[in-house]
Design a protein around this motif. Structure first.
Motif, PDB file in Angstrom:
ATOM      1  N   SER A  89       0.859  -1.204  -0.116  1.00 46.49           N
ATOM      2  CA  SER A  89      -0.047   0.036  -0.026  1.00 46.49           C
ATOM      3  C   SER A  89       0.949   1.309   0.025  1.00 46.49           C
ATOM      4  O   SER A  89       1.920   1.154   0.649  1.00 46.49           O
ATOM      5  CB  SER A  89      -0.852   0.047   1.407  1.00 46.49           C
ATOM      6  N   ARG A  90       0.509   2.240  -0.580  1.00 46.87           N
ATOM      7  CA  ARG A  90       1.100   3.259  -0.643  1.00 46.87           C
ATOM      8  C   ARG A  90       1.053   4.298   0.781  1.00 46.87           C
ATOM      9  O   ARG A  90       1.844   4.987   1.079  1.00 46.87           O
ATOM     10  CB  ARG A  90       0.627   4.445  -1.670  1.00 46.87           C
ATOM     11  N   GLU A  91      -0.122   3.798   1.415  1.00 43.89           N
ATOM     12  CA  GLU A  91      -0.161   4.423   2.641  1.00 43.89           C
ATOM     13  C   GLU A  91      -0.529   3.576   3.665  1.00 43.89           C
ATOM     14  O   GLU A  91      -1.044   2.317   3.425  1.00 43.89           O
ATOM     15  CB  GLU A  91      -1.742   5.416   2.647  1.00 43.89           C
ATOM     16  N   ARG A  92      -0.012   3.690   4.897  1.00 49.67           N
ATOM     17  CA  ARG A  92      -0.284   2.859   6.028  1.00 49.67           C
ATOM     18  C   ARG A  92      -1.250   2.422   6.318  1.00 49.67           C
ATOM     19  O   ARG A  92      -2.423   3.352   6.271  1.00 49.67           O
ATOM     20  CB  ARG A  92       0.729   3.201   7.304  1.00 49.67           C
ATOM     21  N   LEU A  93      -1.739   1.313   7.039  1.00 48.04           N
ATOM     22  CA  LEU A  93      -3.094   0.924   7.428  1.00 48.04           C
ATOM     23  C   LEU A  93      -3.526   1.333   8.856  1.00 48.04           C
ATOM     24  O   LEU A  93      -4.716   1.549   9.141  1.00 48.04           O
ATOM     25  CB  LEU A  93      -3.222  -0.675   7.317  1.00 48.04           C
ATOM     26  N   ASN A  94      -2.440   1.951   9.614  1.00 47.69           N
ATOM     27  CA  ASN A  94      -2.698   2.272  10.675  1.00 47.69           C
ATOM     28  C   ASN A  94      -3.372   1.382  11.821  1.00 47.69           C
ATOM     29  O   ASN A  94      -4.568   1.474  12.365  1.00 47.69           O
ATOM     30  CB  ASN A  94      -3.519   3.608  10.746  1.00 47.69           C
ATOM     31  N   LEU A  95      -2.884   0.179  11.902  1.00 46.57           N
ATOM     32  CA  LEU A  95      -3.238  -1.006  12.461  1.00 46.57           C
ATOM     33  C   LEU A  95      -2.066  -1.239  13.745  1.00 46.57           C
ATOM     34  O   LEU A  95      -0.963  -1.229  13.476  1.00 46.57           O
ATOM     35  CB  LEU A  95      -3.361  -2.194  11.829  1.00 46.57           C
ATOM     36  N   ARG A  96      -2.475  -1.304  15.001  1.00 44.51           N
ATOM     37  CA  ARG A  96      -1.666  -1.820  15.984  1.00 44.51           C
ATOM     38  C   ARG A  96      -0.795  -2.815  15.573  1.00 44.51           C
ATOM     39  O   ARG A  96       0.552  -2.921  15.945  1.00 44.51           O
ATOM     40  CB  ARG A  96      -2.326  -2.175  17.003  1.00 44.51           C
ATOM     41  N   GLU A  97      -1.188  -3.853  14.833  1.00 47.23           N
ATOM     42  CA  GLU A  97      -0.360  -5.130  14.484  1.00 47.23           C
ATOM     43  C   GLU A  97       0.578  -4.859  13.299  1.00 47.23           C
ATOM     44  O   GLU A  97       1.389  -5.803  12.928  1.00 47.23           O
ATOM     45  CB  GLU A  97      -1.139  -6.396  14.215  1.00 47.23           C
ATOM     46  N   GLU A  98       0.507  -3.730  12.820  1.00 46.82           N
ATOM     47  CA  GLU A  98       1.247  -3.429  11.499  1.00 46.82           C
ATOM     48  C   GLU A  98       2.702  -3.143  11.691  1.00 46.82           C
ATOM     49  O   GLU A  98       3.097  -2.503  12.633  1.00 46.82           O
ATOM     50  CB  GLU A  98       0.844  -1.911  10.824  1.00 46.82           C
ATOM     51  N   TRP A  99       3.580  -3.986  10.894  1.00 47.32           N
ATOM     52  CA  TRP A  99       4.990  -3.762  10.901  1.00 47.32           C
ATOM     53  C   TRP A  99       5.339  -3.177   9.600  1.00 47.32           C
ATOM     54  O   TRP A  99       4.861  -3.534   8.256  1.00 47.32           O
ATOM     55  CB  TRP A  99       5.715  -4.955  10.975  1.00 47.32           C
ATOM     56  N   LEU A 100       6.021  -2.126   9.493  1.00 47.38           N
ATOM     57  CA  LEU A 100       6.101  -1.166   8.319  1.00 47.38           C
ATOM     58  C   LEU A 100       7.495  -1.419   7.452  1.00 47.38           C
ATOM     59  O   LEU A 100       8.482  -1.624   8.305  1.00 47.38           O
ATOM     60  CB  LEU A 100       6.161   0.415   8.714  1.00 47.38           C
ATOM     61  N   LEU A 101       7.689  -1.816   6.398  1.00 46.24           N
ATOM     62  CA  LEU A 101       8.864  -2.110   5.665  1.00 46.24           C
ATOM     63  C   LEU A 101       8.600  -1.160   4.346  1.00 46.24           C
ATOM     64  O   LEU A 101       7.937  -1.412   3.548  1.00 46.24           O
ATOM     65  CB  LEU A 101       8.915  -3.570   4.953  1.00 46.24           C
TER      66      LEU A 101
END
Length: 489
Positions: A89-101
């Motif tokens: 995704s171009r934009e983060r999901l804003n979920l607590r479980e999310e790990w961004l790469l």
């Protein structure tokens, strides 16, 4: 592919680009895992129930336009612990479980990577140069693969190797940009492709039928992202295109008059890159696209350009006195970081015929190029202003100031005839305006020209004039330098 054996129920790809509503997300997942819905039960509940006991990896591609669907993903993560989600995704999901790469472009050579003379090797081994670049840089390798897929016997000439490097630098390793540039090689040389990319995004396109419409050109890809933005986000992105070489948060907020939250939103949507603790920037191709959008709103563009020039003129005004200090390294560093913006602001001041902006900028620009020993760059930047204001009676004092600084920089280049001409022209104007401090500057540098050419009598005469004027004007800088030049003579 490497992960398939790690999940009892497999790895499934869920394409989302064609979805126009987050309500269709359960159906897209169901299609990917080969599940059929039953009647009377909500699709979301059915897909959660089906996946509850599964050990499966779901790869959801292109989520940015249906972010409301993240609510279903959050429920899946909570109620189906064996499900792993990999989401692009171009934009983060804003979920607590999310790990961004963060996924950037492919590696490509930047100017400092290449040894001096790398492009000057003999024609006999230019193929070796191309092979070495392909092995080292993924963007070059992708370009060569794409070209040879279309033209199996393709070989690069020595000149084309350098142009290929310029192409991958211009697209900054963006895979789609590399592929679309390679698609043009049958009709254009690498040099023509690179030149066209600098002028127009539309060369980066393809007519392949089995490529999604939004990926058939760089412009279409950016248009897809543009349509997902609010009007406020579009306005901000367009205005950010006036910056060159990155910008600070303070600069962005001052020039665009937008809140920081809006800038953060564009960072989260991967349209603005964070390139330091307080430094941001746009991908070069996206900046071109945004500049086109800003150009469409002519009045908005004029305002943004002037605000940009005013902000950096004020920056130069603040940093000038600090550059004069014995320990001026920090302002030198700051101005080096902002050099592309500063240069653009000066050009705006000249083209807009803004005496106030130019007056605020010229002294610091001269000091920067002098302290940084970038004399020719300084001459090249300031000289167009001389042509612009020559003969303009309302800009005579400003013209003299620019002429004097150009002359001082030419002196450092050992261009003594050019330095003398510029300084004498400036001195004539300053004498007619009775501008004592400006006369002293010209006299000091003219005495330096004479001394370097071995005319010590002329050096002493000019220095004595400068000393008399500076003492009467209370100019300590002029008095000090006049005494120095008298002593040297």
């Amino acid at each position: 592919g490497e992960q398939i054996g790690n999940f009892a129920h497999g790895v499934n790809f869920v394409p989302l680009a064609s979805l126009d509503s987050p309500d269709l997300l359960p159906s897209a997942i169901a299609d990917a895992v080969d599940f059929s819905f039953r009647e009377k039960v909500a699709p979301e509940e059915q897909i959660i129930s089906y996946l509850r006991e599964k050990q499966i990896l779901l790869v959801l591609d292109n989520m940015e336009h249906i972010l409301e669907g993240a609510k279903l993903l959050a429920r899946l993560l909570h109620l189906a612990p064996g499900v792993i989600l990999l989401v692009t995704s171009r934009e983060r999901l804003n979920l607590r479980e999310e790990w961004l790469l963060a996924v950037g472009g492919l590696s490509y050579p930047i100017p400092g990577d290449l040894a001096p003379g790398w492009g000057e090797r003999s024609p006999a081994d230019h193929a070796d140069v191309a092979a070495e670049l392909s092995e080292t840089y993924a963007a070059v390798d992708l370009f060569m693969q794409e070209v040879r897929r279309r033209q199996p016997g393709f070989h690069l000439s020595p000149k084309a190797v350098g142009d290929l490097v310029r192409i991958v630098q211009l697209v900054e390793g963006l895979p789609l940009g590399v592929e679309l540039a390679a698609a043009s090689t049958g009709m254009r040389t690498c040099e023509e492709i690179a030149d066209e990319i600098e002028r127009n995004l539309d060369i980066l396109s393809t007519d392949l039928r089995n490529v999604p419409r939004r990926q058939r050109s760089i412009r279409a890809t950016f248009e897809h992202s543009w349509e997902l933005l609010s009007q406020e986000e579009r306005d901000l992105l367009a205005q950010l295109s006036v910056f060159r070489g990155g910008f600070s948060r303070e600069a962005a907020l001052n020039v665009t008059s937008s809140p920081f939250s809006l800038l953060q939103a564009l960072v989260q949507k991967s349209l603005v890159r964070r390139i330091g603790s307080d430094r941001y920037g746009l991908h070069g191709l996206l900046a071109q696209f945004a500049a086109d959008k800003l150009r469409d709103g002519l009045v908005q563009r004029e305002h943004a350009v002037i605000r940009h020039a005013r902000y950096y003129a004020q920056l130069l005004g603040r940093e000038g006195p600090r550059l004069k200090e014995a320990r001026g390294r920090e302002p030198l560093r700051r101005l080096t970081l902002e050099l592309e913006n500063v240069r653009q602001a000066w050009r705006t001041a000249v083209t807009q015929n803004s005496a106030s902006l130019a007056e605020e900028s010229v002294e610091t620009l001269y000091l920067f190029y002098d302290r940084a020993c970038r004399f020719k760059e300084g001459v090249d930047l300031l000289s167009p202003a001389v042509d612009r204001w020559k003969g303009d009676e309302t800009r005579r004092r400003l013209l003299a100031k620019v002429l004097a600084r150009v002359g001082a920089l030419r002196l450092q280049l050992s261009d003594y005839p050019g330095a003398r001409t510029s300084l004498e022209q400036a001195l004539d104007i300053d004498e007619s305006l009775n501008a004592a401090a400006d006369q002293v500057f010209c006299l000091i540098h003219l005495s330096a020209v004479a001394r370097r050419q071995g005319d010590y009598g002329e050096t002493a005469r000019l220095s004595a004039r400068a000393l008399d004027l500076s003492r009467r004007a209370g100019d300590l800088w002029g008095e000090t330098h006049a005494l120095l030049h008298l002593g040297l003579a």
